[in-house]
Each structure stands twice: as structure tokens, then as C-alpha cells.
Design a protein around this motif. Structure first.
Motif, PDB file in Angstrom:
ATOM      1  N   TYR A  32       0.832  -1.205   0.000  1.00  0.00           N
ATOM      2  CA  TYR A  32       0.000   0.000   0.000  1.00  0.00           C
ATOM      3  C   TYR A  32       0.871   1.263   0.000  1.00  0.00           C
ATOM      4  O   TYR A  32       0.614   2.200  -0.754  1.00  0.00           O
ATOM      5  CB  TYR A  32      -0.942   0.005   1.205  1.00  0.00           C
ATOM      6  CG  TYR A  32      -1.679   1.309   1.354  1.00  0.00           C
ATOM      7  CD1 TYR A  32      -2.732   1.632   0.502  1.00  0.00           C
ATOM      8  CD2 TYR A  32      -1.301   2.230   2.314  1.00  0.00           C
ATOM      9  CE1 TYR A  32      -3.392   2.834   0.613  1.00  0.00           C
ATOM     10  CE2 TYR A  32      -1.953   3.440   2.433  1.00  0.00           C
ATOM     11  CZ  TYR A  32      -3.001   3.740   1.586  1.00  0.00           C
ATOM     12  OH  TYR A  32      -3.640   4.938   1.701  1.00  0.00           O
ATOM     13  N   TYR A  33       1.909   1.285   0.823  1.00  0.00           N
ATOM     14  CA  TYR A  33       2.803   2.439   0.851  1.00  0.00           C
ATOM     15  C   TYR A  33       3.549   2.587  -0.479  1.00  0.00           C
ATOM     16  O   TYR A  33       3.792   3.705  -0.939  1.00  0.00           O
ATOM     17  CB  TYR A  33       3.793   2.358   2.016  1.00  0.00           C
ATOM     18  CG  TYR A  33       3.169   2.633   3.350  1.00  0.00           C
ATOM     19  CD1 TYR A  33       2.229   3.649   3.510  1.00  0.00           C
ATOM     20  CD2 TYR A  33       3.507   1.888   4.463  1.00  0.00           C
ATOM     21  CE1 TYR A  33       1.652   3.913   4.738  1.00  0.00           C
ATOM     22  CE2 TYR A  33       2.927   2.144   5.702  1.00  0.00           C
ATOM     23  CZ  TYR A  33       2.001   3.154   5.829  1.00  0.00           C
ATOM     24  OH  TYR A  33       1.430   3.413   7.038  1.00  0.00           O
ATOM     25  N   LEU A  34       3.910   1.476  -1.090  1.00  0.00           N
ATOM     26  CA  LEU A  34       4.540   1.521  -2.408  1.00  0.00           C
ATOM     27  C   LEU A  34       3.574   2.124  -3.423  1.00  0.00           C
ATOM     28  O   LEU A  34       3.966   2.955  -4.246  1.00  0.00           O
ATOM     29  CB  LEU A  34       4.973   0.120  -2.850  1.00  0.00           C
ATOM     30  CG  LEU A  34       5.633   0.008  -4.220  1.00  0.00           C
ATOM     31  CD1 LEU A  34       6.937   0.801  -4.268  1.00  0.00           C
ATOM     32  CD2 LEU A  34       5.887  -1.445  -4.563  1.00  0.00           C
ATOM     33  N   LEU A  35       2.306   1.723  -3.364  1.00  0.00           N
ATOM     34  CA  LEU A  35       1.288   2.282  -4.256  1.00  0.00           C
ATOM     35  C   LEU A  35       1.164   3.789  -4.055  1.00  0.00           C
ATOM     36  O   LEU A  35       1.097   4.566  -5.020  1.00  0.00           O
ATOM     37  CB  LEU A  35      -0.058   1.600  -4.005  1.00  0.00           C
ATOM     38  CG  LEU A  35      -1.255   2.126  -4.800  1.00  0.00           C
ATOM     39  CD1 LEU A  35      -1.080   1.833  -6.279  1.00  0.00           C
ATOM     40  CD2 LEU A  35      -2.537   1.497  -4.285  1.00  0.00           C
ATOM     41  N   THR A  36       1.171   4.226  -2.810  1.00  0.00           N
ATOM     42  CA  THR A  36       1.067   5.648  -2.512  1.00  0.00           C
ATOM     43  C   THR A  36       2.281   6.408  -3.047  1.00  0.00           C
ATOM     44  O   THR A  36       2.138   7.469  -3.672  1.00  0.00           O
ATOM     45  CB  THR A  36       0.939   5.867  -0.988  1.00  0.00           C
ATOM     46  OG1 THR A  36      -0.169   5.101  -0.505  1.00  0.00           O
ATOM     47  CG2 THR A  36       0.732   7.317  -0.652  1.00  0.00           C
ATOM     48  N   ALA A  37       3.466   5.866  -2.831  1.00  0.00           N
ATOM     49  CA  ALA A  37       4.688   6.513  -3.324  1.00  0.00           C
ATOM     50  C   ALA A  37       4.703   6.561  -4.855  1.00  0.00           C
ATOM     51  O   ALA A  37       5.095   7.577  -5.451  1.00  0.00           O
ATOM     52  CB  ALA A  37       5.920   5.776  -2.798  1.00  0.00           C
ATOM     53  N   GLU A  38       4.272   5.479  -5.497  1.00  0.00           N
ATOM     54  CA  GLU A  38       4.218   5.450  -6.961  1.00  0.00           C
ATOM     55  C   GLU A  38       3.250   6.499  -7.483  1.00  0.00           C
ATOM     56  O   GLU A  38       3.514   7.148  -8.496  1.00  0.00           O
ATOM     57  CB  GLU A  38       3.783   4.069  -7.454  1.00  0.00           C
ATOM     58  CG  GLU A  38       4.820   3.005  -7.307  1.00  0.00           C
ATOM     59  CD  GLU A  38       4.288   1.627  -7.671  1.00  0.00           C
ATOM     60  OE1 GLU A  38       3.051   1.458  -7.759  1.00  0.00           O
ATOM     61  OE2 GLU A  38       5.108   0.729  -7.854  1.00  0.00           O
ATOM     62  N   THR A  39       2.123   6.670  -6.802  1.00  0.00           N
ATOM     63  CA  THR A  39       1.143   7.673  -7.214  1.00  0.00           C
ATOM     64  C   THR A  39       1.767   9.057  -7.177  1.00  0.00           C
ATOM     65  O   THR A  39       1.628   9.846  -8.123  1.00  0.00           O
ATOM     66  CB  THR A  39      -0.095   7.622  -6.299  1.00  0.00           C
ATOM     67  OG1 THR A  39      -0.644   6.300  -6.339  1.00  0.00           O
ATOM     68  CG2 THR A  39      -1.140   8.619  -6.737  1.00  0.00           C
ATOM     69  N   VAL A  40       2.472   9.366  -6.099  1.00  0.00           N
ATOM     70  CA  VAL A  40       3.112  10.683  -5.964  1.00  0.00           C
ATOM     71  C   VAL A  40       4.166  10.876  -7.061  1.00  0.00           C
ATOM     72  O   VAL A  40       4.219  11.923  -7.710  1.00  0.00           O
ATOM     73  CB  VAL A  40       3.731  10.846  -4.560  1.00  0.00           C
ATOM     74  CG1 VAL A  40       4.605  12.083  -4.478  1.00  0.00           C
ATOM     75  CG2 VAL A  40       2.640  10.878  -3.503  1.00  0.00           C
ATOM     76  N   VAL A  41       4.996   9.869  -7.294  1.00  0.00           N
ATOM     77  CA  VAL A  41       6.056   9.980  -8.305  1.00  0.00           C
ATOM     78  C   VAL A  41       5.453  10.116  -9.704  1.00  0.00           C
ATOM     79  O   VAL A  41       5.916  10.932 -10.512  1.00  0.00           O
ATOM     80  CB  VAL A  41       7.023   8.772  -8.228  1.00  0.00           C
ATOM     81  CG1 VAL A  41       7.983   8.750  -9.408  1.00  0.00           C
ATOM     82  CG2 VAL A  41       7.796   8.810  -6.920  1.00  0.00           C
ATOM     83  N   CYS A  42       4.403   9.342  -9.997  1.00  0.00           N
ATOM     84  CA  CYS A  42       3.758   9.446 -11.312  1.00  0.00           C
ATOM     85  C   CYS A  42       3.168  10.835 -11.522  1.00  0.00           C
ATOM     86  O   CYS A  42       3.312  11.422 -12.595  1.00  0.00           O
ATOM     87  CB  CYS A  42       2.668   8.385 -11.471  1.00  0.00           C
ATOM     88  SG  CYS A  42       3.305   6.766 -11.892  1.00  0.00           S
ATOM     89  N   LEU A  43       2.505  11.353 -10.510  1.00  0.00           N
ATOM     90  CA  LEU A  43       1.950  12.704 -10.623  1.00  0.00           C
ATOM     91  C   LEU A  43       3.060  13.733 -10.834  1.00  0.00           C
ATOM     92  O   LEU A  43       2.915  14.669 -11.629  1.00  0.00           O
ATOM     93  CB  LEU A  43       1.125  13.052  -9.384  1.00  0.00           C
ATOM     94  CG  LEU A  43      -0.210  12.321  -9.262  1.00  0.00           C
ATOM     95  CD1 LEU A  43      -0.859  12.628  -7.919  1.00  0.00           C
ATOM     96  CD2 LEU A  43      -1.141  12.688 -10.392  1.00  0.00           C
ATOM     97  N   LEU A  44       4.169  13.567 -10.148  1.00  0.00           N
ATOM     98  CA  LEU A  44       5.308  14.470 -10.301  1.00  0.00           C
ATOM     99  C   LEU A  44       5.870  14.390 -11.717  1.00  0.00           C
ATOM    100  O   LEU A  44       6.119  15.419 -12.358  1.00  0.00           O
ATOM    101  CB  LEU A  44       6.391  14.126  -9.280  1.00  0.00           C
ATOM    102  CG  LEU A  44       7.648  14.969  -9.312  1.00  0.00           C
ATOM    103  CD1 LEU A  44       7.354  16.354  -8.746  1.00  0.00           C
ATOM    104  CD2 LEU A  44       8.744  14.298  -8.513  1.00  0.00           C
ATOM    105  N   LEU A  45       6.050  13.173 -12.228  1.00  0.00           N
ATOM    106  CA  LEU A  45       6.610  13.000 -13.565  1.00  0.00           C
ATOM    107  C   LEU A  45       5.661  13.516 -14.643  1.00  0.00           C
ATOM    108  O   LEU A  45       6.098  14.107 -15.634  1.00  0.00           O
ATOM    109  CB  LEU A  45       6.951  11.532 -13.813  1.00  0.00           C
ATOM    110  CG  LEU A  45       8.099  10.954 -12.991  1.00  0.00           C
ATOM    111  CD1 LEU A  45       8.263   9.467 -13.274  1.00  0.00           C
ATOM    112  CD2 LEU A  45       9.387  11.686 -13.232  1.00  0.00           C
TER     113      LEU A  45
END
Length: 194
Positions: A32-45
Motif C-alpha cells: 500500500y505504501y509503495l502504491l502511494t509513493a508510486e502515485t506521488v512519483v507518477c503525478l510528479l513526472l
């Protein structure tokens, strides 16, 4: 003596089961934390192109200079783990979906387990999807940055060549002027001497 041993074995099994469940909870919490971090990174990219330059530059510099050893192997390993987690959660969800029992408490427990595994499958699939999206965004952004850097380098080379051509043209003009002056001096000498 026999009852105490049996009770002790049951307690030990209970502790092992609790430990196993706790590990499972920690694993899914990590996913779940990985999913949250991926969401933030994808939005940033995704929003990188729309950011002001003072924010864009350090991120672009970080992207170009980040070099992860064995990045492809790590990427493949993460994808395999996420696929395995997704498959396992789907399998467990299907195991609890067709339970034939009349006891309300048993039905409720199976429903809870089925819903938990469905939630886990959504989390695992979302994590897998975002990881693949993030990996593709990363590769594309690196390619764009490299192409832009090459374009800037070509533009600088072009400017340098234009300056050299102008300097050569100016020098050629000076050479022509010098030739003209020499010819004028010759004519003057010839005309003045005759």
C-alpha cells in the motif's frame, strides 16, 4: 501431562498463525505504501512539463544523473513480485467466494476474507499498473531530456559556426581591401613615376 502438551502445541500454533498473519499485514501495508509513493512519483513526472523552471531543473538533473546499478533486473524483480502478489490475492479471494456453509459466523468470516483479498488484489494490480506507468514515464523523460540536450548542443555548434563564417567573411573582406590598397599603391607609384 498429555493435556498440557496439547494446550502448549495449540498455543504455539496460535502464535505461529498470529506471526504469519502479522507478516501478511505488514507485507500488504508495504505494498500500500509503495502504491502511494508510486502515485506521488507518477503525478510528479506527469506534471514535470508544467512546472516552473526553478523546480524543473533540479528534477531533470536528478533524473539524468540517477544511475541505478542493474536497474533492469530490479525492475523485472519488482514486476514479478507484484504479479505474484496479485495472483495470490486473486487465488485466495476465489477460495473464499464459493463457501457452502449454513453457519452465519462462518459465512461472515469467509466474506471478510474474500473482501480483504479482493482489496489486496486491487492494491497489487494498481501498484503493478502504476509501476509500469512510472517506468515508461521515466524512460520517456530521460529520452526527451537527452534529445533536448543534444538539440542545445547542436544549436551552440551552429552559433559557433555562424560566428566563424562571419569572421571568415570579414577577414576575406579585409583581404580584398588590402589587395585593393596594394593595387592602388602600385598604380600610384606607376602613375607618379611616369
Amino acid at each position: 501431562g498429555g493435556e498440557r502438551e496439547t494446550e502448549e502445541r495449540q498455543r504455539q500454533r496460535q502464535r505461529q498463525g498470529d506471526t504469519h498473519r502479522e507478516r501478511g499485514r505488514m507485507l500488504w501495508l508495504g505494498v500500500y505504501y509503495l502504491l502511494t509513493a508510486e502515485t506521488v512519483v507518477c503525478l510528479l513526472l506527469i506534471s514535470l512539463g508544467h512546472m516552473p523552471l526553478f523546480i524543473q531543473r533540479p528534477i531533470r538533473k536528478f533524473i539524468t544523473h540517477l544511475n541505478i546499478p542493474k536497474a533492469q533486473e530490479v525492475t523485472v524483480a519488482i514486476i514479478v513480485v507484484l504479479i505474484a502478489l496479485f495472483a495470490e490475492s486473486v487465488r485466495k479471494g476465489l477460495k473464499h467466494s464459493h463457501v457452502h456453509t449454513d453457519d452465519f459466523k462462518d459465512k461472515l468470516m469467509h466474506d471478510i476474507k474474500r473482501l480483504r483479498n479482493e482489496r489486496n488484489s486491487y492494491i497489487a494490480f494498481g501498484c503493478l499498473f502504476l509501476f509500469l506507468l512510472m517506468a515508461q514515464l521515466w524512460v520517456l523523460i530521460k529520452r526527451v531530456i537527452k534529445a533536448e540536450d543534444e538539440k542545445q548542443l547542436q544549436e551552440k555548434k551552429h552559433e559557433i559556426l555562424l560566428k566563424q563564417v562571419k569572421n571568415n567573411t570579414n577577414q576575406a573582406g579585409l583581404v580584398e581591401v588590402a589587395k585593393g590598397l596594394k593595387e592602388a599603391e602600385k598604380e600610384e607609384k606607376e602613375g607618379g613615376g611616369g
